[in-house]
Design an enzyme around this catalytic site. Structure first.
Site, mmCIF file in Angstrom:
data_model
loop_
_atom_site.group_PDB
_atom_site.id
_atom_site.type_symbol
_atom_site.label_atom_id
_atom_site.label_comp_id
_atom_site.label_asym_id
_atom_site.label_seq_id
_atom_site.Cartn_x
_atom_site.Cartn_y
_atom_site.Cartn_z
ATOM 1 N N PHE A 88 17.755 -33.497 -0.775
ATOM 2 C CA PHE A 88 17.514 -33.078 -2.236
ATOM 3 C C PHE A 88 18.758 -33.551 -3.124
ATOM 4 O O PHE A 88 19.076 -33.284 -4.263
ATOM 5 C CB PHE A 88 17.553 -31.539 -2.241
ATOM 6 C CG PHE A 88 16.393 -31.170 -1.378
ATOM 7 C CD1 PHE A 88 14.890 -31.261 -2.027
ATOM 8 C CD2 PHE A 88 16.455 -30.461 -0.111
ATOM 9 C CE1 PHE A 88 14.021 -30.928 -1.064
ATOM 10 C CE2 PHE A 88 15.401 -30.050 0.747
ATOM 11 C CZ PHE A 88 13.910 -30.609 0.098
ATOM 12 N N TYR A 104 35.067 -25.506 7.804
ATOM 13 C CA TYR A 104 34.070 -25.067 7.048
ATOM 14 C C TYR A 104 33.535 -23.600 7.532
ATOM 15 O O TYR A 104 33.263 -23.197 8.678
ATOM 16 C CB TYR A 104 32.723 -25.885 7.692
ATOM 17 C CG TYR A 104 31.551 -25.741 6.616
ATOM 18 C CD1 TYR A 104 31.346 -26.642 5.612
ATOM 19 C CD2 TYR A 104 30.834 -24.938 6.979
ATOM 20 C CE1 TYR A 104 30.204 -26.614 4.726
ATOM 21 C CE2 TYR A 104 29.576 -24.752 6.087
ATOM 22 C CZ TYR A 104 29.130 -25.523 5.014
ATOM 23 O OH TYR A 104 27.993 -25.583 4.346
ATOM 24 N N GLY A 129 31.521 -35.916 -13.336
ATOM 25 C CA GLY A 129 30.880 -36.102 -14.937
ATOM 26 C C GLY A 129 32.107 -36.087 -15.888
ATOM 27 O O GLY A 129 31.583 -35.978 -16.919
#
Lengths: 554, 554
Positions: free
Chosen positions: A204, A472, A265
């Site tokens: 995704f 993690y 971005g």
């Protein structure tokens, strides 16, 4: 495929928690949850999205720039672009709290349209947030609170998703940034090639998103993180288009690719990337080992990497995660299997001195030419055995490989059952890793206990390197109903402070977004911040690109 | 050790050209040189250095900042810091044309002194050029013509040359940037470690210089270029100190290390670097192979790298360089050796179809654990043999390894004999490499012939990667007396234009300096230039740092 607006992935897919009979009772007990609760997301039709604030002149100009079919102010489009897929996002989506949706969504289908949209942003004063797969877990896709009055649009790259060319000689592929993982691999594999980049979000998430956030795939030890794969790229900024040349290495000033990679971005929209690709591996082999301690497992990993071996995957769970992994397994299907498991436990404990209470599991993956897979596997198993690892064979490894994209679905199931669950990650040198690990575990457990709750916190090393590794963490607690966001914020802040105090990275592969930006001045330093802001001022003087990310608001 | 002020390296060392009886006759014939000439450098005492233009207030402030012992306006110090070691530099030095010497040299011995010097530069308006080993071959150490009236100082890092710490667990070393190659390796090897970075300038170049220019060592295929080795660094800029944390990998915005790496002093002074180090290899093995063609050799290299094998060195000479290498060998010492050589030629030609007239030689180096060296060597020799390579065994490989730092001395000998000799390098993807190679060879040969001279131009691939490789060209011609600089400029320009027209890198490991800056706008693009300049404006608003490098003058 229809995607869940309130959770992870495909609408019709769920994590098969009840197929694993030990799992839920184990979690309930560990989290001190006595009663079962059921908490469903609000109905889609009950969600109120605020009116779009875009002035008509801006709407008209955007429609002219990208075409009517590539522009939308429809509620569902704005909803689907309002948040990423972090815990905080899902809590808000499930509650129907959509205060922060973009005022419009544009779907440019060519680079010139991206340029036009950025020009209009400067002209009309709205902000632009690039959108790839929408799987950010660090609030990379929303406006900062300080700019909540400012109109902004989501720029969805989904219609720029073509493979432009594949160079089979140089083994590079030039691809539009909006392509999703499966489509990219399909195109590459049709030519006998692979990128080898499989983040957990693979199905995704998009190439542009990977590059903008410094994503890591589960086979990164062989193929590298995405920043190691970028050979060239195109990024549209408000002042022009950065176009780098495909080069294997160069000495022509600071690396421009690495100024765009990880820029989230802030500087512009990455529209095209040339990546290094690899011949499809002749062979793929996954296996597991069990170490008598977390320290022994880490030492083995370090020796493998410092011994210049590069298997595809090395993923070492700590004691708590190892135990959780065993609870998440499906039950043994036959008395013979059950007997074999008991026999193995006896062997590990009595012969190899690996006690299950302290055991740490390593998943290992090997990919490549037959000969290289064999050489690497033999060398690595040898190093592990020198560190008292016990070989578990292929079963667990292969089953991990098969289900490697499933775990995010579990979160939705747990949210249905009133469980706060989130992950966060960092990295450090091998020398600094033990203290960082201990501090983050302790910070999360302490913060959760301070709410009068039972914590379940565990960790794995998933990306080892020559000089260090990533950590993690997964943390769970019972949700405090009505206080979910503040509850999560307390735990996240505790972990971030522990990471900062121990010199860990803000993130190893999720990025900074809004969530980690408060700790960026500490991690990057004043001069580092000045450099990132200097770049911003140079290419986006009007400040229209993804405000607040990484360096915060001025 | 005393260094030559007019040439390469140690004062008492020379290339043993006359020990190689075939070499000089071969070169003379190829270059069409009929008469022997002898051209000596001017005497040191005949050199005139212009008066230092630094105003007294600046001198006083500098002396106060760094101490009397770390400040010099002495003629010989200024001479030794006036130029790098490019052909153009040596021509000017040998002629005694020192128009461009720094007005003073400072030798700070701690970072605070560097900060103070930069503050004074802003205050007094002089420029600062950082100086490591002084081996730049791209005019990285001098002022651009457009600023020839501006006072400037050379900031020599030679007194910041300590190993700060070695982390044997993480395998990193934190080192002051002024350290020279041999001293760094000595300190590391005393702990059983190595950086594995051996550029040809190794004996006379510094860690900070390597990092500032994106240097590559001869074993880069195993150890990486210097930019792959940098884990963290400190860079003093006029606005503050960039300090990055040691991390194996991270997702915390664009990579700040990679903004400092390759910055060539444009942004600040790199004072400290944390590098990845490696255990000393158990075994080191060098060998050579002969390919029937340049194309076959390149294909073998590509297959090795794309097959994920990483030997230390792979260095493939084209036909002309292969022939020159054979001429530069010492004569066979015994009739048995001579007979063996003739027998080998017969075998290569008749059995393997490798004709000496088209043969291309590959030097291969393997380093690492015994087992890995064997596995890599067997796999790589296998790939080479599939591409019709013939194994030459260890002799040539070992002799290349032993003499790998000698070649720069040959330039001085050739300059004494009236030969223009220089090297330049670039890189490209495998797909683009053949056209780039042909274009540069042709441009250099054409430019030299246009002067009515006989060219000798050859090339090797020295740093192959997965997606491409570098090309390293050597070009020679008879010097045109009295026109040496313009002659060189014509050839250099011809090569640079051919590189630009074929998408090659400005440089693979020498950097940009002043020499390649005219082609930077083409190679980096307008937006890339804007980004580099934006960074400059952010950290050096007064423009005191190394003017004119990479991005030219505004």
């Amino acid at each position: 495929m229809q995607k869940k607006w309130w959770g992870w992935g495909a609408l019709d897919k769920q994590y098969p928690l009840d197929a694993k009979p030990e799992a839920w009772p184990y979690l309930k007990a560990r989290l001190g949850m006595t009663a079962d609760v059921e908490r469903a997301p609000v109905a889609l039709e009950d969600i109120q999205i605020p009116q779009s604030r875009l002035e008509q002149a801006a709407v008209d100009a955007l429609v002219e720039a990208v075409g009517q079919m590539n522009f939308s102010r429809a509620g569902q489009d704005r909803l689907m672009h309002a948040y990423g897929k972090g815990y905080k996002d899902l809590v808000r989506l499930r509650a129907g709290t959509i205060s922060n949706a973009p005022d419009a969504v544009v779907y440019p289908n060519q680079e010139a349209q991206v340029e036009a949209v950025l020009r209009l942003a400067v002209e009309h004063g709205f902000a632009v947030i690039p959108f790839g797969g929408g799987t950010s877990v660090v609030s990379g896709l929303e406006m900062p609170d300080s700019q909540s009055d400012r109109p902004f649009i989501s720029l969805d790259l989904g219609r720029m998703a073509e493979v432009v060319s594949i160079d089979l000689v140089s083994q590079t592929a030039t691809v539009q940034a909006g392509i999703m993982g499966p489509r990219l691999e399909e195109a590459l594999q049709a030519q006998g090639m692979t990128l080898g980049h499989y983040p957990q979000s693979f199905e995704f998430s998009s190439l542009g998103g990977w590059v903008a956030t410094r994503s890591a795939g589960q086979q990164s030890t062989r193929y590298g993180k995405i920043e190691h794969m970028v050979v060239a790229l195109r990024m549209v900024t408000p002042t022009g288009i950065l176009e780098t040349r495909p080069l294997p290495a160069a000495a022509q000033g600071p690396d421009l690719n690495q100024m765009a990679v990880g820029s989230e971005g802030l500087y512009g929209v990455i529209t095209q990337v040339t990546v290094r690709v690899h011949a499809l591996p002749e062979r793929r082999e996954y296996a597991a080992m069990l170490f008598p301690s977390w320290e022994a497992g880490q030492k083995a990993l370090r020796e493998v990497l410092q011994g210049e071996r590069h298997p595809a995957t090395l993923r070492l769970a700590d004691v708590a995660e190892t135990q959780a992994l065993f609870k998440l397994r499906e039950p043994s299907r036959s008395p013979v299997q059950a007997w074999a498991q008991r026999a193995f436990k006896w062997y590990a404990a009595k012969v190899k001195d690996v006690q299950m209470d302290n055991a740490c599991m390593l998943i290992m993956g090997f990919e490549g030419a037959h000969e290289q897979v064999e050489q690497d596997r033999d060398a690595i198993v040898g190093t592990c055995e020198q560190n008292h690892g016990v070989n578990l064979g292929h079963g667990i490894g292969e089953s991990w490989y098969k289900s490697r994209f499933e775990l995010p679905y579990l979160r939705d199931t747990l949210l249905d059952r009133g469980v706060l669950v989130d992950t966060l990650e960092t990295s450090a040198t091998w020398e600094a890793l033990p203290a960082l690990y201990a501090a983050v575990i302790s910070a999360l457990e302490t913060a959760i206990r301070a709410d009068g709750l039972d914590p379940l916190v565990y960790c794995h090393v998933s990306h080892p390197y020559h000089v260090g590794a990533s950590l993690y963490f997964t943390f769970m607690a019972k949700q405090i109903e009505g206080d979910e966001l503040a509850q999560w914020t307390r735990y996240k802040r505790a972990a971030s402070e522990a990471i900062a105090a121990n010199g860990g990275a803000l993130s190893h592969h999720h990025g900074v977004g809004l969530d980690h930006a408060p700790w960026a001045p500490d991690a990057l330093g004043a001069e580092g911040m000045r450099m990132l802001r200097g770049l911003k001022d140079a290419v986006d003087p009007a400040g229209v690109m993804n405000p607040g990310k990484i360096i915060g608001t001025p």
